[in-house]
Structures are given as C-alpha cells and as structure tokens.
Scaffold this motif. Structure first.
Motif, mmCIF file in Angstrom:
data_model
loop_
_atom_site.group_PDB
_atom_site.id
_atom_site.type_symbol
_atom_site.label_atom_id
_atom_site.label_comp_id
_atom_site.label_asym_id
_atom_site.label_seq_id
_atom_site.Cartn_x
_atom_site.Cartn_y
_atom_site.Cartn_z
ATOM 1 N N UNK A 286 0.819 -1.193 0.141
ATOM 2 C CA UNK A 286 -0.275 0.086 0.269
ATOM 3 C C UNK A 286 0.906 1.590 -0.129
ATOM 4 N N UNK A 287 1.526 1.262 0.703
ATOM 5 C CA UNK A 287 2.320 2.479 0.769
ATOM 6 C C UNK A 287 3.343 2.743 -0.627
ATOM 7 N N UNK A 288 4.598 1.896 -1.564
ATOM 8 C CA UNK A 288 4.861 1.535 -2.151
ATOM 9 C C UNK A 288 3.730 2.388 -3.442
ATOM 10 N N UNK A 289 2.636 1.643 -3.607
ATOM 11 C CA UNK A 289 1.245 2.435 -4.440
ATOM 12 C C UNK A 289 1.021 3.575 -4.675
ATOM 13 N N UNK A 290 1.137 4.347 -2.917
ATOM 14 C CA UNK A 290 1.422 5.985 -2.677
ATOM 15 C C UNK A 290 2.487 6.726 -3.205
ATOM 16 N N UNK A 291 3.729 5.452 -3.262
ATOM 17 C CA UNK A 291 4.598 6.792 -3.244
ATOM 18 C C UNK A 291 4.495 6.980 -4.779
ATOM 19 N N UNK A 292 4.465 5.597 -5.544
ATOM 20 C CA UNK A 292 4.603 5.458 -6.978
ATOM 21 C C UNK A 292 3.312 6.388 -7.243
ATOM 22 N N UNK A 293 2.321 6.538 -7.057
ATOM 23 C CA UNK A 293 1.630 7.363 -7.054
ATOM 24 C C UNK A 293 1.902 8.345 -7.473
ATOM 25 N N UNK A 294 2.165 9.013 -6.360
ATOM 26 C CA UNK A 294 2.638 10.437 -6.178
ATOM 27 C C UNK A 294 4.169 10.921 -6.998
ATOM 28 N N UNK A 295 5.097 9.395 -7.481
ATOM 29 C CA UNK A 295 5.850 9.883 -8.024
ATOM 30 C C UNK A 295 5.120 9.845 -9.809
ATOM 31 N N UNK A 296 4.668 9.129 -9.933
ATOM 32 C CA UNK A 296 3.412 9.045 -11.167
ATOM 33 C C UNK A 296 3.472 11.261 -11.697
ATOM 34 N N UNK A 297 2.401 11.362 -10.206
ATOM 35 C CA UNK A 297 1.985 13.091 -11.092
ATOM 36 C C UNK A 297 3.597 14.205 -10.590
ATOM 37 N N UNK A 298 4.166 13.896 -10.714
ATOM 38 C CA UNK A 298 5.604 14.093 -10.749
ATOM 39 C C UNK A 298 6.323 15.198 -9.286
ATOM 40 N N UNK A 299 5.498 14.481 -8.005
ATOM 41 C CA UNK A 299 6.479 15.085 -7.105
ATOM 42 C C UNK A 299 8.002 13.705 -6.416
ATOM 43 N N UNK A 300 8.854 14.866 -5.905
ATOM 44 C CA UNK A 300 9.741 14.107 -5.289
ATOM 45 C C UNK A 300 9.646 13.225 -3.956
#
Lengths: 563, 563
Positions: free
Chosen positions: A351-365
């Motif tokens: 679940x955590x990696x899914x959130x991290x990847x979702x944020x990274x996909x949107x362009x967040x560091x």
C-alpha cells in the motif's frame, strides 16, 4: 522453549493460593491487540487493550480484537485497565471492553486518557478515568501499581510495576532509550534499577526491535534532515506521519517556521490528536503558524506545508487520495515534495509503495525512510533490551509485543546476559504463566480466538465466513438454481445459472447449463429424486466441469426450489 | 516529465521513414513482465517477454502478461525475440507469445535459452533458438544486434545493442557491476565505452535500484557470512534462495563442503535449474556432495544442508510447507537453522514474515537479510547507474525496469550527470518513443491492458471479474431467489436467500427475508409487475437492510424466476 507451544498445552490448573497469574489475550506472536490479564487472589488487572489491523488473509475485516471470552464471565473481578500509552494497538479495543462493563476504571497518563476519552466519546461511552504520572502509585484492589517514565514514539508513555504479595511484575509497555528526547522524558533507568534492587520476579518487555542490533538514533536527528528537505523544496511540501507522533509533528512545525512556511493539518485524526496535544501543552505551535487547509491551498506553493495522515498507504487517507489524484482540496503538482516521515509497518508495504508511485507518477519528489533518515523507530533495539535486562536484573523474562521472530530474538538476548532457559518464558496468546513462590512457569493455555469487527458487527464474522471470502475473492462463485415439483423432483423451469468473479463473458457458462440439464435428466430417468440429491448432482456436475475445463475452484452454490 | 503521462497522450502518428520506434508493453511503472518492442522499416524486434506476479488487488490471478494486442496483428513482422537473461520477469511470457506464432526465433545466451527451452517443453512448444554470446552480432532483419556481457544475479546475462540506420539503441537488460563476480563475467564497461564512442542514440537502462545510493557489495561477500552461519549451526541447516541464483547456490555448496555437510536440493524448480546449470558447467558440484532428499533426511542433522525454494514466502513451496509443518519429508526441529539467502521482493513481505514466524515458532533460528548479510541485490544502485551513463554517454536515456519511484530516481541521476530534461524519456507501458534524425521523443501512447492467466484461461478474467472478486472477498454475497408466475409477477414460492462470506450464523438473515416478502407484497398490491422491476425491489430492500443494520456492502444478487 518447546515447539508448537500452545498445541501441547492443556487447560491450566487452578491458580495456587498466593500465586500471580499472567495470560496475554493478544500481542504475543503478533504486533497488535496488546492485552495482558493479571490475576491475584481472585481479582484481575488488565494491562492495555488494543486492536490488531487485519491481515491479507482476513479480507473485509476492519479490526481484530483480543478475545475477551477468557474474562467475559469475570468482568466484575476486573479492578482496572492500565493503559501504558495512547497507540491504537494499546487502547483501540477499550470501547469494545467497556461495552461489556462501562465502569471499569481506566488508569493512565494524562495524554493517554485524553486520547482514549476522545475515542470513547465517539462510542458514546462515559469512562471512569484515573490519571497517574511517572512515580505515582495506584492501588487497584490487591494490585499496587507503580508507574515509571519510558520514552516512546508518543508522549506520556509509562511502564507499570505491579506489586502483589506473590511478587513484583514489571511491564515495560512500549519503550526505547532515546538519550535526547525532545521533551526530556527519558526512560527512567534509575527506577528500573531500584525496582530490580527490590526484586523483579517477572519482567514483560517489548520485543518489537529485538532483531535490530544496537541503539536507537535520537528523534532529534530527524530535525536537520527535515530542514535539508525543506531548504531544497521549491514548491509545496507535504509531510505525512502517524497522527499521534507529537514530537515528529513538532519538528515539522519547527522546520516550517524556520523556512517561512505556514502549516495546515490534513486528516481527521491528525487534527483531533494535535488539538489534544496542543491543549495539554505537549505540542508547541508558534502563533499564526497553523492555518486551515482551505487557506493553505490558496497560499503560494512555497509558503505551505501540509501535515497529513496516510503514512501507511491507507487508500482513503488524505495522502492516499492525493496520490490517486482524488483529494478534494489538494492536487499534487510536478515539483512538489512529499515526505513520509514514518515507519513502514510490516504488512503495509504494498500500500505504501503504491502511494509513493502514485505521487512519483504525478511528478512529486518523494522522500521516505529508504531514501533519507526521516524516521526513527519507537522501539528499543537489541542493545537497549540488553541494557534494560542488565539494569533491572529480573528473575524471569517474558518477551511481549512481538511476532515469533521477535520473541525468539528477545529470548536470545536474555540468554546472552545470563538468564537460563527456564528463566525465559516464551509464550503466545493464551499461554498461562503462574508466578508461585518466586518461580514463574508456563502451566497451561486457554483457547484464544480472533474476534473481528466488521462493519457494525463484532464477532459475527468467524473462520467459516473468512474461508468463504477467500474462495469467493480468489475464484468467485457459480450459483445454479433448479425449480422442481415437490415429491417427484421433476424439473419445471429452465436451469438458471448466475456467476460472479469467474469470467467477464457469461457465454462461457453455456456448456455448464447443458451439462446440468443432461445430468438432471439422467438422474430423474429412474423415478422420483429428492431435492438434496439433485443439489448434489448439480454441485458435482458443475464442479467437475469447472475443474477440468478451467482448472479453477469457484464456490459452487446449488439451490433446488420446490414449487 | 509531465504528470499523468499516458492520460494526456493520444495515438501515435505513423513512424516517419527512417525512424526507430520503441514501445514498452510491460516493465515501465512496474517491476515485471518486461517487454520492449522496437520497430524499424515495418519490421519488429522484441526485447524480453516476461511475466508479472499479481498484486493483492488482483486476487486469484496466477500471472499477468504483457498486452500482446499491440503486436498481435503484426506477428509476421516480428524478426526475433531477444532474451537478455533467464529470469521469469524476462522469459516467463514467451510460451504465451509463441502460442500465437511458434516460430518466432528466440535469441539469447546458452543458459537463458536452456531455461526458456525447459519452460517451453512444459507447454509442448518446440522453439527456434539462436544462441549468442557476448561480443556476437546477429542480424535480425534490419536490426543488427550486438551482445554485451553484463553481471546480474543469474549467469550468462547480456545487454543488447541494436544498430539500425536510424541510430543505435542499447538495452542494458538487468545488470549490476560486481567487481569480483564468482564466474569472472564482469559488466563490460569497455564495450559500453566503445558503443558510446560510436554513438548511442537511446539507452534503455535498468532502474530497479536507482533509489539506492552507492555501489553493490560483491556476491563473493556472502560466502564468509554463510561460513559463519554454517560454523555456528549444530543441527540441520536449510538455505532458501531463488532457484536461478547459480552463484548463491554455488557458495552454499562450497560452505557445505567445507563444513562436512551433504546437500539435498528441495523443490521442483531448484532441482531442474541446478541440473541445467551443472550440465552447462556453470555450477560446480564436488563429487558425492549432492544426495537425494530421502537420503539427506536419514543422515544425522549436523551433516545436512537442504537447499530449497520458497525464499519469497510462497505457501506451497518447500520452505512454506516446512514453516507450516506440512512438508512431507522435512520436519523442522527446535535448534535447526534456516537461512533466507535472498531478496525480499516488494509485495511479498507479509508472506515472507509469515514463513519466518512459522519457523521461529517451531524453534528454528532464522537468518535473513535483515539480521545478517546473506543477500546482495542483482541490480545496479545509483553509483553504478551514474557510472554507466558517464561511460556510455547516450544522447537519450529511457529509464526502464522500474516502478515510478525508480524511474523518477533514475531520471534524477541522469540530470546529475548532465542530461537535459528533453534527453530523458520518462515513459510508462504503452508510451511510444520515436528516434528520428537522432532525436528521441515521446510521440503518443497505445492502450495497454492487463492480461491475466487464471487457471487454464488467458484473458478471460478482466476488470469486471476482478471488481466482483474484490467485493466478494471483502463482504461476500447475498443471493435472493423469487419464483413468480409469468405475466402477473405473483410470487408462487417462499423467498429463498443464500449468503456466503457475510456472517457465520444464517439466522442473521431472517429479518431480510421478511422485509423482501413485505416489499414484494407492497409492490404487487397494485397489479402485475414484471420480473425486472421485482429484481430491483429485492436488490434495493436487501441493500438498504444490509447497509443500515450491518454497515456492509456485500454483493446482492437477486434472481426472479418465472415458472
């Protein structure tokens, strides 16, 4: 240290007069639903009453409670529930226990009681609260409880010493030995030494980090790391952490103030808990720093920090919604920085990696504990557990608060510092330990089950339902309805098949319907057949077809209706 | 580097004459099902064809395949499939592609081809194999492929340079830069430098460890750690690892030989792969060291090492069964030592910890990567990725083989070594990159779906079925059957309710049946009603009852039969 521990144990004998009994209803062999029941002279004292978050093999379940059945018939014997600190795995099941008897006194520190009281208000329960502080004694029937300051990832945590004529038991609660805690509240080694001097017959000690070597890094070390992240951030900052981690949030607020950013708290539990912490003087908020989230989102991006829930990847949390692009107020922009200043609780990785990847996909560091030192654990690693044992010098150790790997590692530490195997009591939930004439030993076990909170129900979902959910979740179901004439079993309507979770295309079932019709014809060729037998025929026909044609095992639900 | 990348992209324009097109059907935005399709002058070259293991939100699914629909209508244009190495996420989907056209040539190293051939035998497919080695060129239509030795966690791994009139593309495959590999097969930096000198227009490079700073520790460092564990073990040893990790297993065999222990291989894939490795001279087995498992279990415990599958916590693997106490031949005894000499693949944490706890409960000492250095990764961390970019000096980088967090981290590394944002092509599955006149850019995207292998079916399970499984798995179903007279809708039999996965006690549904009967009576009071409307009434009545009484959302399945 026998294998298959509980399996070989039988119901415990009656507690000998003058003996002290300990049985954990939760927290041994798992991280969560911590609850220990102490018995002396027919009276009971409970230490902690927490919840466990369900695992993958418990789908749909909201919470797992300790199994109260062991004490349900003896609730009038309970003198008090001592709460060591305010984390959910220590206080989360209190409402469910108080539903059974609302006037059990709750004994704990000011912050712990404030958090449990807020929780009980949501359950419309008015509790009996007994506030204590480190150094206090409180008499709960024959149990003389004494409280010791410990340092943990939440303020106002306590260990408890329980003095009885049978001897002294010390329960550490959750602790670590941060040498420079933000609030100066050190784990009181002097008190543990004094208790040890007087004699600790049985020590129950936190095993969570027993596999981790060494000593903790101070919480204070997070500040400079946050400062560096804040200094490098050009746009919006979002920091996610546990909603009870007052000191972590304090450091975020301090960094925000230093870097000229306003802070908005996002997420219901974050707003509630930080309100409580601020009221009690545990969180220091510079004037004008906090703004409502509506105001924060209107400010220029580089002037804002959002402090949010969701550090464990909960999809419906504030951060979970931001990562999915579905948060009503906050939209992540390329160039934003998101910090997960938190642990990664085992079981939550996906679940955590899914959130991290979702944020990274949107362009967040995204800054998280694997890329920067933005988290330190709240639990004592091996070096500190060893130190505690050497200072407290208990006659017996019962490792608590851990999965089996942690309990075993804690036992190995005890062996290193000189405890003999018979002085270390490896137990899992339900194992009964008696302290009699200064000797603690395993005397038996009581059956412990999982009690599930699911929607509005407590205990209605059991193993049978969970097994069904697993089958349904993996392979779906095929339901076949046959309408027959009573008595003869003559089929009076077309066979009806409904399937879900099996295949997208319903045409796949056409051969199965034909096979069932054919099987029913053959079965009825020799005369009347009862409904039970017809249902068997349907089940076997569809089961064989599914297994051979699709190599799958959906649930098969035959219904024969007599009309 | 735009947000929501694929969402904003439309179908790509036709590939300009003389241009080279790249589209990944898998492996971008995920770890697994790696597959890149290259197009030049109407011909296609595929690099890798792997599987992805399903996630928690894909219950019941066995494997996820790349979506072949993008090339399905052009299979005759495929010149070859280049396989960089023999891991499942690079070769696992080959049988499903060859089912569509069995004579596509497979190009790869000897060990890679041996593994894929073994797999294809199980699918009864006779492939066309083209063996290549580092330094070789192979012409596949207009694609001049050239192979470069890389070091990875499996022997005989290759990178591939693809020379076309449009320019040169280099795909690293999976690699790291172990400076002292057991077999001496270094990642050939000289070759990358030479290719760079000639000009690499587009580099596709492994991003898996882009978040990890520094350089890898040598595989060789595992040996002494294993030796220390072996030296300390008094009873049986079990070592679990990936069944393709020849060098890891080699070190286990070497330690066993040094400590006078015999070795038995346990688990089907371990026996098969090590047999292949031994035949090809990649695994060196001292005479008499290997014994069958039946023989090993009869030897004294301190003379045995079992080398088993199951390092990722697979419940049906050899180690999974040992942890659960259900292995037919091996029973874990208190005092046994189990080593998990492997990574912990994200998503498998819960399963792996369950196995570790099961073993710990049985009394085994469990050594794993969090407690000892018994694993090094197979993928290049940031320092090595930086080094490769500085040696190969590509004109463009397309980070591959990674989740979004890895792709972003790789892009940040590229920026550090001087690549401009327009030289870094961040893409996810389906994004189309064209190399035209020496400039690579994103030109569009093609839709990419998930193709599920489920039992004997490929592609029959889609989103609709998965959504149903999620609902069923979380909350079960309530099916209500009503038998009515055709035309009038008059109910001619008692309402029948079946529920599974909702509650253990069927009595809980009695009020729902009454409510449905009442609702039907009310609906029919004013005259005939059709079946569709009756089904709506049933659905709404049960749905409302469940939501208000139980706060749950099971699947509600009304059936109205006309008899």
């Amino acid at each position: 240290m026998t294998a298959g521990l509980t399996a070989g144990l039988t119901a415990p004998p009656p507690l000998p007069a003058g003996g002290l009994r300990v049985v954990a209803l939760g927290g041994l062999g798992e991280i969560g639903r911590n609850m220990a029941v102490l018995e002396f002279a027919g009276r009971l004292l409970v230490v902690d009453c927490g919840v466990l978050f369900p695992e993958v093999h418990q789908p749909g379940v909201d919470l797992v409670l300790p199994d109260f059945s062991v004490i349900e018939h003896r609730l009038d014997d309970v003198e008090a529930v001592v709460l060591t600190h305010g984390h959910e795995d220590h206080i989360g099941a209190v409402p469910y226990l108080l539903r059974l008897r609302p006037d059990i006194p709750l004994v704990g520190s000011r912050f712990t009681l404030a958090l449990v009281a807020a929780k009980l208000r949501e359950h419309r329960i008015e509790p009996v609260l007994v506030e204590v502080a480190a150094g206090d004694h409180h008499a709960a029937g024959p149990f003389d409880t004494e409280f010791v300051c410990v340092n943990h990832s939440i303020p106002d945590a306590l260990a408890v010493a329980v003095h009885t004529p049978a001897g002294t038991l010390v329960h550490t609660g959750d602790f670590k030995m941060d040498q420079l805690p933000l609030d100066g509240a050190l784990t009181d080694l002097g008190a543990f030494a004094r208790l040890g001097e007087a004699g600790i017959d049985l020590l129950l000690s936190d095993s969570t980090n027993a596999e981790v070597p060494g000593f903790v890094t101070s919480e204070r070390s997070i500040g400079p790391v946050l400062d560096a992240v804040f200094a490098g951030a050009r746009q919006r900052l979002v920091v996610s952490s546990f909603a009870s981690h007052v000191h972590r949030i304090q450091q975020v607020l301090d960094s925000a103030a230093r870097h000229g950013r306003r802070v908005a708290l996002v997420g219901r539990s974050m707003v509630r808990n930080m309100g409580v912490a601020q009221e009690l003087g545990l969180l220091h908020v510079p004037a004008g720093l906090l703004v409502p989230v509506e105001e924060a989102t209107a400010l220029p991006a580089h002037q804002v920090v959002l402090v949010s829930t969701g550090s464990q990847g909960e999809p419906l949390s504030a951060l979970g919604r931001m990562a999915a692009g579905t948060h009503a107020q906050v939209t992540i922009q390329p160039g934003d920085t998101v910090v997960l200043a938190s642990s990664l609780v085992p079981g939550n990785e996906t679940a955590v990696y899914k959130v991290i990847n979702g944020l990274a996909r949107l362009g967040a560091t995204v800054v998280h504990k694997e890329t920067a030192r933005v988290h330190v654990s709240g639990h004592a690693p091996a070096g500190e557990l060893r130190l505690l044992l050497q200072v407290a010098r208990p006659r017996h150790l019962m490792p608590v608060h851990g999965e089996w790997r942690h309990l075993r590692a804690h036992a190995a530490i005890a062996a290193e510092v000189g405890l003999r195997p018979d002085q270390v009591l490896l137990a899992e939930d339900g194992v009964v330990v008696d302290l009699v004439d200064g000797v603690a030993s395993v005397v038996g076990a009581v059956p412990i089950g999982d009690v599930f909170v699911d929607g509005a129900t407590v205990g209605a979902v059991g193993e049978e339902t969970l097994t069904a959910r697993q089958i349904l979740g993996d392979d779906g179901f095929v339901a076949i309805t046959v309408v027959v004439e009573p008595g003869t079993g003559t089929v009076v309507a077309p066979v009806h098949l409904t399937a879900r979770g099996f295949a997208d295309d319903p045409a796949v079932f056409a051969p199965a319907v034909e096979l069932v019709e054919e099987a029913l014809r053959r079965t009825l060729a020799d005369g009347p057949v009862d409904s039970h037998r017809l249902a068997q025929v349907v089940r076997r026909t569809v089961g064989t077809w599914v297994a051979t044609t699709h190599r799958r095992r959906p649930m098969i639900v035959p219904t024969v209706l007599e009309v």
